[in-house]
Design a protein around this motif. Sequence first.
Motif, mmCIF file in Angstrom:
data_model
loop_
_atom_site.group_PDB
_atom_site.id
_atom_site.type_symbol
_atom_site.label_atom_id
_atom_site.label_comp_id
_atom_site.label_asym_id
_atom_site.label_seq_id
_atom_site.Cartn_x
_atom_site.Cartn_y
_atom_site.Cartn_z
ATOM 1 N N ARG A 1 0.830 -1.212 0.000
ATOM 2 C CA ARG A 1 0.000 0.000 0.000
ATOM 3 C C ARG A 1 0.860 1.255 0.000
ATOM 4 N NH1 ARG A 1 -3.325 -2.957 3.269
ATOM 5 N NH2 ARG A 1 -2.403 -2.136 5.165
ATOM 6 N N ASP B 1 -2.690 10.860 -4.263
ATOM 7 C CA ASP B 1 -4.017 10.945 -3.649
ATOM 8 C C ASP B 1 -5.143 10.705 -4.647
ATOM 9 O OD1 ASP B 1 -3.844 13.257 -5.094
ATOM 10 O OD2 ASP B 1 -4.354 14.603 -3.446
ATOM 11 N N ARG C 1 0.907 4.004 -2.883
ATOM 12 C CA ARG C 1 0.553 5.386 -2.549
ATOM 13 C C ARG C 1 1.587 6.340 -3.135
ATOM 14 N NH1 ARG C 1 -0.492 4.900 2.775
ATOM 15 N NH2 ARG C 1 -2.622 4.342 2.293
#
Length: 123
Positions: free
Chosen positions: A107, A116, A111
């Motif tokens: 993750r 975002d 990211r």
Amino acid sequence: MTSTDEVDMSETQPLHHEERFTEAHWSMLLESIDLSIAQEAIICRVPLLEEGVVERVLKRDALVCGHANPAAFEKLRSLLIMHFSARNQMALELGEEETTAIASSVREHLRGRVGDQLGTPPG
């Protein structure tokens, strides 16, 4: 075949029997699945990291999409199911603690790649 269906096989090496189901194998598998999930979510503009969104996708609630693309949405749903299936198998093979550590690492790596674009995680 669309660009989202293409897989870059240049970085993929076949695993020998001894290398299968190792931490490295599971990490690569989970990262591959999760990168595909991120790609489909970005296409559909689905904020996957926001509270309750994954559950809505699994229930086929396409209203969660910021951009209608039924084929990408269905692929996203299928990939989410594949992710959970792979994660459950990892837990059986490696144990829950190691599985959680690998999933967290994947993750964080993703990211860094998608920023975002998948929304803001709760908390």
